[in-house]
Motif scaffolding. Structure first.
Motif, PDB file in Angstrom:
ATOM      1  N   UNK A  39       0.653  -1.170   0.034  1.00 63.21           N
ATOM      2  CA  UNK A  39       0.006   0.131  -0.083  1.00 63.21           C
ATOM      3  C   UNK A  39       0.919   1.267  -0.040  1.00 63.21           C
ATOM      4  N   UNK A  40       2.152   1.192  -0.256  1.00 67.79           N
ATOM      5  CA  UNK A  40       3.173   2.255  -0.330  1.00 67.79           C
ATOM      6  C   UNK A  40       2.358   3.616  -1.091  1.00 67.79           C
ATOM      7  N   UNK A  41       2.588   4.638  -0.564  1.00 71.74           N
ATOM      8  CA  UNK A  41       2.110   6.094  -0.828  1.00 71.74           C
ATOM      9  C   UNK A  41       0.636   6.219  -0.987  1.00 71.74           C
ATOM     10  N   UNK A  42      -0.212   5.311  -0.693  1.00 74.14           N
ATOM     11  CA  UNK A  42      -1.585   5.305  -0.580  1.00 74.14           C
ATOM     12  C   UNK A  42      -2.143   5.510   0.771  1.00 74.14           C
ATOM     13  N   UNK A  43      -3.171   6.232   1.054  1.00 73.30           N
ATOM     14  CA  UNK A  43      -3.555   6.590   2.238  1.00 73.30           C
ATOM     15  C   UNK A  43      -4.502   5.575   3.143  1.00 73.30           C
ATOM     16  N   UNK A  54     -11.558  -7.776   2.719  1.00 75.71           N
ATOM     17  CA  UNK A  54     -11.241  -9.119   3.140  1.00 75.71           C
ATOM     18  C   UNK A  54      -9.673  -9.115   3.057  1.00 75.71           C
ATOM     19  N   UNK A  55      -8.684  -7.927   2.846  1.00 78.10           N
ATOM     20  CA  UNK A  55      -7.555  -8.198   2.702  1.00 78.10           C
ATOM     21  C   UNK A  55      -6.928  -8.329   4.340  1.00 78.10           C
ATOM     22  N   UNK A  56      -5.830  -9.267   4.364  1.00 81.65           N
ATOM     23  CA  UNK A  56      -5.548  -9.242   5.990  1.00 81.65           C
ATOM     24  C   UNK A  56      -4.077  -9.060   6.047  1.00 81.65           C
ATOM     25  N   UNK A  57      -3.173  -8.805   4.761  1.00 84.97           N
ATOM     26  CA  UNK A  57      -1.836  -8.634   4.853  1.00 84.97           C
ATOM     27  C   UNK A  57      -1.555  -7.360   4.104  1.00 84.97           C
ATOM     28  N   UNK A  58      -0.942  -6.471   4.554  1.00 86.87           N
ATOM     29  CA  UNK A  58      -0.383  -5.203   3.877  1.00 86.87           C
ATOM     30  C   UNK A  58       0.923  -5.126   4.096  1.00 86.87           C
ATOM     31  N   UNK A  59       1.573  -4.359   3.103  1.00 84.21           N
ATOM     32  CA  UNK A  59       3.014  -4.344   3.088  1.00 84.21           C
ATOM     33  C   UNK A  59       3.409  -2.661   2.787  1.00 84.21           C
ATOM     34  N   UNK A  60       4.376  -2.116   3.452  1.00 79.18           N
ATOM     35  CA  UNK A  60       5.049  -0.878   3.292  1.00 79.18           C
ATOM     36  C   UNK A  60       6.367  -1.041   3.050  1.00 79.18           C
ATOM     37  N   UNK A  61       7.062   0.240   2.358  1.00 75.66           N
ATOM     38  CA  UNK A  61       8.476  -0.080   2.219  1.00 75.66           C
ATOM     39  C   UNK A  61       9.164   1.145   2.754  1.00 75.66           C
ATOM     40  N   UNK A 229       0.410  -2.427  -7.479  1.00 78.72           N
ATOM     41  CA  UNK A 229      -0.194  -1.666  -8.688  1.00 78.72           C
ATOM     42  C   UNK A 229      -1.358  -2.360  -9.106  1.00 78.72           C
ATOM     43  N   UNK A 230      -1.124  -3.687  -9.290  1.00 77.92           N
ATOM     44  CA  UNK A 230      -2.491  -4.286  -9.802  1.00 77.92           C
ATOM     45  C   UNK A 230      -3.440  -4.268  -8.891  1.00 77.92           C
ATOM     46  N   UNK A 231      -3.265  -4.029  -7.372  1.00 81.62           N
ATOM     47  CA  UNK A 231      -4.520  -3.732  -6.734  1.00 81.62           C
ATOM     48  C   UNK A 231      -4.985  -2.170  -6.578  1.00 81.62           C
ATOM     49  N   UNK A 232      -4.143  -1.485  -6.592  1.00 85.04           N
ATOM     50  CA  UNK A 232      -4.304  -0.090  -5.975  1.00 85.04           C
ATOM     51  C   UNK A 232      -4.174   0.925  -7.265  1.00 85.04           C
ATOM     52  N   UNK A 233      -3.503   0.480  -8.263  1.00 82.62           N
ATOM     53  CA  UNK A 233      -3.266   1.466  -9.530  1.00 82.62           C
ATOM     54  C   UNK A 233      -2.164   2.057  -9.423  1.00 82.62           C
TER      55      UNK A 233
END
Length: 239
Positions: A39-43, A54-61, A229-233
């Motif tokens: 989800x990097x750069x997304x709010x 239903x997403x349970x795993x998120x990542x940031x860099x 990108x494929x999820x968030x654009x």
């Protein structure tokens, strides 16, 4: 907000269909592969929508993006992964929210993570980031330890208080032997994972593949794919 939810739901469904098809093609069960949404750069609002979907795993860099977002979403049932190159001066912040750090690539970082995990009374899962484009004594251009350095670093993680050795991670190399040969790169990572599990049987997580090459990662045997990108654009430009 409603439009964004619909957009994310449609994108998630497309990615889910791709993972399902890739698993079927590889003779694997769908539940063998975990989707991590990067989800990097997304709010934080997007993270909240993803959780609702239903997403349970998120990542940031980047810690500066991740820390406030994780705080704003601390009420959600999410597993937070840190996937970027991590400087030791950011360790205190990252240990505060990250359940797993996928970019462990040097002993100094292991020592810092362990000290902070103990201080905060947390257990942090660690993946050794492998640089398949590195020589035996070098780190890769995107971070990571050369294959020859995995065993020593893994042993250090395994014996460090507050840390849990979970497995290996790689980013498909842009140069060197595996450039443009993602599936072969991921198959090499699986071989390295097999070697690692002889000494550390529970370190069975293999994080590989992103939006463009998740099919190759699933075919090779990856347990986790990291898709942004494929999820968030396409991410907005920073600056």
């Amino acid at each position: 907000m409603t439009d964004r939810k619909g957009e994310l739901a449609a994108n998630l469904a497309k990615v889910e269909a791709r993972i399902t098809a890739a698993c079927a093609a590889a003779g694997r069960k769908r539940e063998e592969v975990t989707l991590i949404v990067v989800t990097k750069t997304y709010p934080a609002s997007d993270v909240r929508i993803l959780s609702e979907l239903g997403a349970r795993h998120v990542a940031e860099n980047r810690d500066q993006d991740a820390a406030p977002k994780a705080a704003a979403c601390s009420d959600l049932p999410l597993v937070w992964h840190f996937v970027g190159q991590l400087q030791t001066n950011k360790v205190r912040s990252v240990v505060g929210y990250a359940d797993l750090v996928q970019s462990v690539d040097r002993s100094r970082l292991v020592t810092a993570l362990s000290k902070e995990a103990v201080r905060q009374e947390r257990e942090v899962g660690c993946l050794i980031q492998v640089a398949l484009d590195a020589g035996e004594s070098l780190r890769g251009e995107r971070g990571g330890v050369a294959p020859g350095g995995i065993e020593e670093l893994a042993d250090l993680v395994a014996k460090s208080p507050g840390l849990r050795l979970d497995g290996l991670m790689t980013v498909a190399p842009l140069s060197g032997e595996y450039a443009g040969r993602q599936q072969e790169a991921f198959e090499r990572l699986m071989d390295l994972s097999t070697d690692l599990r002889r000494a550390h049987p529970t370190a069975n997580m293999v994080s590989a593949g992103m939006s463009a090459d998740l099919e190759e990662a699933v075919a090779a045997g990856a347990t986790h794919v990291r898709v942004g990108t494929a999820v968030l654009g396409v991410r907005p430009r920073l600056g």
